[in-house]
Design a protein around this motif. Structure first.
Motif, PDB file in Angstrom:
ATOM      1  N   HIS A  16       0.776  -1.528   0.193  1.00  0.00           N
ATOM      2  CA  HIS A  16      -0.362  -0.142  -0.180  1.00  0.00           C
ATOM      3  C   HIS A  16       1.110   1.563  -0.196  1.00  0.00           C
ATOM      4  CE1 HIS A  16      -3.850  -2.380   0.261  1.00  0.00           C
ATOM      5  NE2 HIS A  16      -2.712  -2.923   1.613  1.00  0.00           N
ATOM      6  N   ASN A  17       2.727   1.400   0.025  1.00  0.00           N
ATOM      7  CA  ASN A  17       2.762   2.449  -0.269  1.00  0.00           C
ATOM      8  C   ASN A  17       3.578   2.415  -1.325  1.00  0.00           C
ATOM      9  OD1 ASN A  17       5.425   3.887  -0.138  1.00  0.00           O
ATOM     10  ND2 ASN A  17       5.393   3.844   1.997  1.00  0.00           N
ATOM     11  N   LYS A  18       3.005   3.634  -1.872  1.00  0.00           N
ATOM     12  CA  LYS A  18       3.486   3.634  -3.933  1.00  0.00           C
ATOM     13  C   LYS A  18       5.378   4.021  -3.298  1.00  0.00           C
ATOM     14  CE  LYS A  18       1.514   6.397  -6.747  1.00  0.00           C
ATOM     15  NZ  LYS A  18       1.351   7.605  -7.575  1.00  0.00           N
ATOM     16  N   ALA A  19       5.847   4.164  -2.742  1.00  0.00           N
ATOM     17  CA  ALA A  19       7.638   4.838  -2.927  1.00  0.00           C
ATOM     18  C   ALA A  19       8.309   3.692  -2.814  1.00  0.00           C
ATOM     19  CB  ALA A  19       7.869   5.033  -1.146  1.00  0.00           C
ATOM     20  N   LYS A  20       7.827   2.256  -1.721  1.00  0.00           N
ATOM     21  CA  LYS A  20       7.637   1.433  -0.664  1.00  0.00           C
ATOM     22  C   LYS A  20       7.693   0.042  -2.207  1.00  0.00           C
ATOM     23  CE  LYS A  20       8.027   1.151   3.536  1.00  0.00           C
ATOM     24  NZ  LYS A  20       7.095   1.465   4.889  1.00  0.00           N
TER      25      LYS A  20
END
Ligand SMILES: Cc1ncc(C[n+]2csc(CCOP(=O)(O)OP(=O)(O)O)c2C)c(N)n1
Ligand SMILES: Cc1ncc(C[n+]2csc(CCOP(=O)(O)OP(=O)(O)O)c2C)c(N)n1
Ligand code: SF4
Ligand code: SF4
Ligand SMILES: [Mg+2]
Ligand SMILES: [Mg+2]
Lengths: 585, 292, 585, 292
Positions: D225-229
């Motif tokens: 759910h985390n774009k950067a990750k």
């Protein structure tokens, strides 16, 4: 049924099996072996749009006369699969001898078919694996044809040397095994074709290669393209020769990128081309107009296949003449070459680059799957008289890219050549190359672009007339004239020659646009004209009508993806000759 | 060098008064002058749009091609003549919309060209439709209910695809933009400079002031050599977290350029137009078809 | 110089200035005011491809007779910029009265030009700012024309109400100020055109709107497109009406996406269209063939502008007929409509959707910038007889998408309609819709697709013949027949009417492909035929020749981006009539 | 539901023996059966290529369109009839090469469709040219000196552009792939499943075994759910750091789909073909042109 085959002139062998069964190996060996054996050779293939399975076939002809066309006739069918016979049912006759492995075609009616079974696979397994079956088959055929064993062995050595000594050795053994089989088969298949040892030293090339050599000769320096059957072989040819001939080959992300990249390269001075087929070319349509507007040359190799849309990707057609003629918005000159034989393919491809550069326009080399894939031998291929003409000029500070001149040709410079600037623009522009909305400049620029057509016309190739009479009276009128363009050349010519009649002629066009000014007069040299085209509309007939006011009398159209065979052309000729007789009665 | 060497005497500039394009043109001339690139060695390539008219206003060789197709000819030009400095310039619609596929694949090819994108978040020349970078809710005659598509993120896409130089600038900041463009042109390989550009005529939302309020520069300590970190910063923006960072996001040095990968330049740099067909070799090739 | 203007029939007013100076405001007020005032009205604009600056102009005609064409003549020029006079120099005569603000055109030769200066800007500033100058100008013109002040005020109220009371109030004041100016000008400009109060209740629409209304009426449910002049106005129209008429409008990332998305929507049952211009359409060429192959309908609105490539983006042309005819690889039927007036635009656009669905083909509505942008009033626009014909069938489990039928039309289902499956394929396919390489199915499928043309021909619109004689003898031959298609309709018709001669006729085509079978005979009704086209090649003449064997005698071609004016057409007619006289002598 | 409901009786499958496509077809049928989607409600859309032939081998409605153009018709179909389950399936060349622009902009549009890409890192149907995902140095008849372009990273691009469901799978792992496809089809909005697929005929480098050796699954603790990750993980790969992670990289719930943004579906879900022209409204519209 069990007949004998007696052939003294010309044999048609067809190999048929699934994709991946190795037809190509047999084909490559055979065409080389036949030539090395001293016979004229021709091959053509038809195949499905899949990588494995299905049914593909290759026809190989060997003869003591030059042969360069597809024929329906099958003298010997080498069936590699059960389905091969169904696949070719319309072309198999009671004369056809079918050779296959003993494991297949067990249900075939022995009364109806001339079937010869050979334990190819068993023999192959003994040699080390089923892959040798193909070489055994090739050996058997070569033997039947009368190719000397040493010549055959030379072929094997040359073709498999890259694969290592062990493989060569095995393949030689397989060949020998094949020759033993062949000797036995000779009891039934008696082929005794006159040899000519000089043929061994002739050139054997494909339509694709003839075009490719012309492109190199014409100074091609840049090809950006996107894979698409049947244009991919030319892309492979250029990619393969890029290092040797200092060319750039780049596979673009799509056809739009391909042609725009090519136009950039061309603008910067590299003679450029793209290769594609119908669908891919459709995507280039906008940029064809860009070439016209920028007055920046580009050569477009358009290899046709049946459409619309994806259609039959691996088959042949002549359906995209209209598209080549009219693709792109707006109006500007273009040239369309349609070579029908190897010599013309070389010549027009070379010429395409000179003409594109001279007139700063898009030039088409329009071929098709049939032509791209055929092979035959020719005595030589002469590049002596093919020169790269240089039309670039060095610029000065007052240089005008679109200078209005009487013949419409503005001397063309490129960036970095001289002290001026090369400015090209896709909008309507002034002489300098900058955007203009001055409507009188617009009119002048349209006229400047269009007027180039006048000189192009002067340099266009005339239709070529073929007939069987040695001394043609000047105003002689033929009963029938067949009209053809591009790849139908040899099937028509061979058929016309076969009639032996001096009232049947063939008018062939290796350039369909613009049409040479004499075309109208040439067409009037017959009572009846019949155009042969691989499409459903008769696109060339329309073009002739538009350009010359001449209405071709009959159209013989074929659009199932297969080329015209010599027999079909003969039939068309005879049908019309009979018709005439009927009328005369 | 004096930026005036690039001035065009009689150019009838078609831009609106107050348009950010003027500043970009000026800044570009300054950066090119800094690098001492003579007009004859410069090839300006563009597509179609208001930004795409720029090459007509700067003394240089010009290839003003089709809408969406600036990068393909630029690649072809550079490949035919390595000695030219090739700068492709066009609008956001042209580069990321119609030309989106070339944007991606040109990056993968890594030709040594500079790609300047005037990002006004709108289609200017065709009178104000949404562009791929238009922000959510922008209303236009085409987007009567407002834009709902996720705005295109050129930086993140470029970095994802291995672009070797990726930067964002603002037309309103001439000095910083000049430096970025200079570095981009100097960079060996494909470089992207996406420049925020106010379009006072058609984009009444993303105005000069709006940009001023919604940008900041990457901190000095930021090192543009880590892909994952660069991506993290590239996905920042009003929609995600507040403001758009500006500056050089990512640099990868030393990757071979497209031209360097071509066999024609293995031995010499001679432009292709100066090379001649080796007819002896060609004869030999034909001869080889006599043999098996 | 200082002349008087006396007009009793028909006045041509031209507004000219830079982009951004507000010509459009004056135009919108004027056309409405003129209509409200009881006159027939017509407007047309020509503009540059830039957002600010340059020189754009709009012509507005007011008359007591119906007027629907561009004329060269300028009775009154309202110049908003210094350059306006240079821009229009070829059309300004000693009769033209030039009205401008006192601050400009100071260098104009007062002997050569009829110049009237009015302190518009000064007056505007007093009212609150220079933006009111345009309304003052509009008021002055309305007053001169004799539009009642109350009618004018109604226009202002209607048009500015969205902007708030304050603005309306100021604009009303500006209008009054304008009327005062107008009263003064009446000393020099005397216009006394008969009014017809019924005109007030007529419909005032543009070519774009007429097409758009036809599309809605034809059941359009889906438009995906990409902005491109001059097709953008139709895109705006559909976008704007999408909610009310339950349509989807989507701006695609490029033209390729646009048409492929449209074809998807159409496959799923939504009547679909795309709108584009030459360059953008070229990119759709491949998918036009997809429509042909999938037999999935699509309506293509192609608004022409001058090419090649980017050309003159905001001008008019008829250069893409060939492209519409031949774009896309392969062969299949298509229809091309070319409306030349509002009623036809409505009818053919409506019909396009029915025909596309009935024959499962691409259908073109081919217009141009001139037609898209003109406005004029018409008594009514009748949709009573325009029905959406439903050609979809519910599927059963044994449903065959490409069933071979005598007329080539296979009953068409869509996913989710019935119990069968909708299977469409861009490869050559069997009746079910699956890929095939059976070459006899191929032949049958090509024939099935092509044969649809027979019925299409039966349903095609015939050329319409116009002439000035009330009782035409059946075999009467005209001296001259002008041939036109699309937007040249009214300029030609007005010119032919003006000659008053009964030996001059006009043959108009609102459908250019396929050509109705009677076309050949109709063309033979004159000694001399002259085709008028906005292109450099005479594309329609070529098409006529190809389809009917008839060679049009003369071509009058104009390709500078401007439409034919009535005067030009008259000149062409007279030139040919004179020529004939010469010959007769 | 039994996956056999999707079986085609007489399909002449054109794939090579041993091709990864067979496993994908089987897995897809299983996933669709898990979701109980009847063939009549399923629309399979494809472009051209070996992968693009898949719809002919699964009982469903079929739109087999042009090379590169699977996503545009899929979007159009879904927009005209929301009730259909639309699955677009094609090859890596088709989707990321010829169709690259639609890939990007379809993601931005977020239609509720599933996009399955058979990623064999090669052009199969046209006999073995490099595809955008071909790995560096792959030699082919077109790439005689080997591929030098940076391989296309579909996951990173998709995440950069705000794709709402992004996953990678392996044809060789039927059970895991089945689950991923199932989740992708269930996902509301655009979902990408890039499936590594061995092409034994033309890709002799990236074989079944090679894939086995060069993949691993995202750890169970990974939260998509985390774009950067997600981007960080998406840029992993042999070229960067070792192996390709597999699994679901990124999910964004709750974003409105393309269809939901259309005014036609504000009130009802009726497919467009069932709607009738409101002729009274049309008459009124025409009448309105009488007034100012
Ligand atoms: C193939 C094609 N499609 C559409 C157009 C019309 N067109 C010209 S410029 C433009 C958009 C320009 O927007 P952008 O690239 O953002 O440039 P800007 O004007 O904003 O600087 C469009 C759609 C065209 N010229 N060619
Ligand atoms: C416009 C166009 N260009 C090119 C082609 C030729 N073509 C067909 S399939 C294909 C590549 C297929 O590769 P991919 O999409 O990876 O599918 P695969 O066969 O590997 O499954 C190409 C280039 C075409 N059909 N249409
Ligand atoms: S329309 Fe916008 S981008 Fe174009 S010149 Fe005007 S302000 Fe600049
Ligand atoms: S060519 Fe490759 S991808 Fe295509 S079917 Fe054969 S093995 Fe599979
Ligand atoms: Mg823009
Ligand atoms: Mg692939």
């Amino acid at each position: 049924m069990s007949g004998e085959l007696n052939i003294k002139e010309d044999v048609s062998i067809v190999l048929c099996g699934e994709a991946g069964q190795g037809i190509q190996t047999v084909e490559s060996i055979m065409v080389q072996a036949i030539k090395s054996g001293g016979y004229h050779v021709f091959s053509t293939k038809e195949y499905m749009s899949r990588v494995r399975g299905g049914q593909n076939s290759t026809q190989i002809r060997a003869s003591h006369k030059r042969i360069r066309s597809y024929v329906d006739r099958i003298d010997i069918l080498v069936a590699l699969s059960d389905e091969a016979v169904t696949h070719l049912k319309d072309r198999i006759t009671s004369q056809t001898i079918i050779i296959c492995d003993e494991t297949i075609l067990n249900d075939l009616d022995p009364v109806k078919y001339n079937l010869i079974k050979v334990p190819f696979l068993e023999k192959a397994k003994k040699l080390g694996g089923p892959i040798y079956a193909n070489v055994i088959g090739a050996g058997a055929l070569s033997c039947i044809l009368g190719v000397e064993k040493s010549a055959f062995d030379d072929c094997i050595k040359a073709m498999f040397s890259r694969k290592g000594d062990k493989i060569v050795e095995n393949d030689l053994k397989a060949g020998s095994e094949g020759y033993l089989v062949g000797e036995e088969l000779k009891a039934i298949i008696k082929i005794d074709i006159l040899k000519d040892p000089l043929i061994k030293d002739e050139i054997l090339i494909s339509g694709t290669e003839a075009v490719g050599l012309g492109c190199i000769s014409g100074g091609c320096r840049f090809m950006s393209s996107y894979p698409m059957t049947p244009s991919s072989p030319l892309q492979v040819f250029i990619a393969d020769k890029a290092r040797d001939f200092e060319m750039v080959f780049e596979q673009a992300e799509d056809e739009i990128a391909a042609i725009n990249m090519g136009l950039g390269a061309s603008y910067a001075g590299a003679r450029s081309m793209v290769a594609t087929s119908g669908s891919g070319f459709a995507l280039m349509a906008e940029a064809v107009g860009l070439s016209g507007m920028l007055e920046t040359p580009i050569v477009i190799y358009l290899a046709q296949r049946p459409g619309p849309a994806v259609g039959l990707p691996t088959r042949t057609a002549q359906e995209d003449l209209d598209l080549a003629l009219y693709a792109s918005p707006g109006e500007f000159p273009r040239i369309i070459y349609t070579p029908g034989n190897m010599e013309d393919a070389l010549e027009v491809s070379h010429n395409a680059f000179n003409m594109a550069d001279k007139y700063q326009i898009p030039v088409f080399i329009l071929t098709d799957q049939y032509f791209a894939d055929i092979y035959y031998n020719i005595p030589h291929l002469d590049i002596m008289n093919l020169e790269v003409e240089d039309f670039l000029v060095k610029s000065t500070p007052d240089y005008l890219r679109y200078k209005i001149t009487p013949d419409g040709i503005s001397p063309r410079t490129i960036p970095g050549y001289g002290t001026g600037l090369a400015i090209v623009d896709s909008d309507e522009h002034d002489e300098e190359g900058h955007i203009t909305e001055d409507l009188s400049i617009r009119t002048a620029m349209v006229e400047k672009r269009m007027i180039k057509m006048d000189k192009i016309l002067e340099e266009s190739f005339k239709g070529e007339l073929f007939h069987n009479s040695n001394h043609l009276q000047k105003d002689k009128k033929f009963k029938i004239m067949i009209i053809g363009w591009g790849s139908t050349y040899w099937p028509i010519r061979e058929a016309v020659e076969k009639t032996g009649r001096d009232d049947v002629a063939f008018l062939y066009f290796k350039q369909v646009y613009p049409l040479h000014p004499d075309t109208g007069d040439m067409l009037k040299k017959a009572d009846e004209t019949i155009v042969l085209e691989n499409n459903a509309k008769g696109q060339f007939a329309h073009l002739i009508q538009r350009e010359t006011d001449f209405k071709v009398h009959f159209k013989a159209l074929k659009f199932n993806g297969m080329p015209f065979s010599v027999e079909e052309v003969e039939e068309i000729i005879h049908y019309h000759l009979e018709e005439d007789k009927e009328v005369e009665k | 060098m004096n930026p005036e060497v690039y001035d065009m005497q009689n150019a009838d500039v078609a831009w609106c008064p107050g348009c950010g394009n003027f500043a970009i043109l000026k800044t570009l001339k300054m950066a090119l002058a800094d690098l001492e690139i003579p007009p004859e060695n410069l090839v300006m390539v563009s597509g179609i749009g208001q930004a795409g008219k720029l090459p007509h206003y700067i003394k240089s060789n010009v290839f003003n091609g089709l809408h969406g197709r600036s990068l393909s000819p630029a690649t072809g030009i550079k490949a035919s003549n390595k000695n030219m400095n090739v700068v492709a310039v066009s609008g956001d619609g042209c580069t990321y919309g119609e030309g989106g596929n070339h944007f991606m694949h040109t990056i993968r090819r890594n030709p040594d060209i500079t790609n300047i994108v005037h990002n006004n978040m709108v289609y200017g020349l065709t009178k104000g439709q949404a562009s791929p970078t238009s922000q959510i809710n922008l209303k236009t005659p085409f987007q009567v209910d407002g834009v709902f598509e996720e705005p295109f993120n050129p930086l993140a896409v470029a970095i994802s695809l291995g672009a070797t130089f990726v930067a964002r600038a603002f037309a309103g900041d001439i000095e910083k933009t000049r430096k970025i463009i200079k570095k981009a042109v100097e960079h060996k390989g494909y470089s992207l400079v996406d420049i925020f550009q106010p379009c006072p005529t058609f984009n009444k939302v993303n105005t000069f002031q709006w940009f001023k309020n919604n940008i900041y520069y990457l901190e000095d300590s930021y090192k543009p050599h880590n892909k994952a970190k660069a991506l993290k910063r590239a996905v920042e923006g009003p929609h995600e977290s507040g403001k758009f960072p500006l500056g050089i996001f990512y640099i990868k040095e030393g990757l071979k350029t497209f031209e360097e990968n071509l066999s024609v330049y293995e031995k010499v740099d001679t432009p292709l137009f100066k090379r001649e067909v080796d007819r002896d070799k060609l004869k030999k090739l034909i001869e080889s078809k006599k043999k098996i």
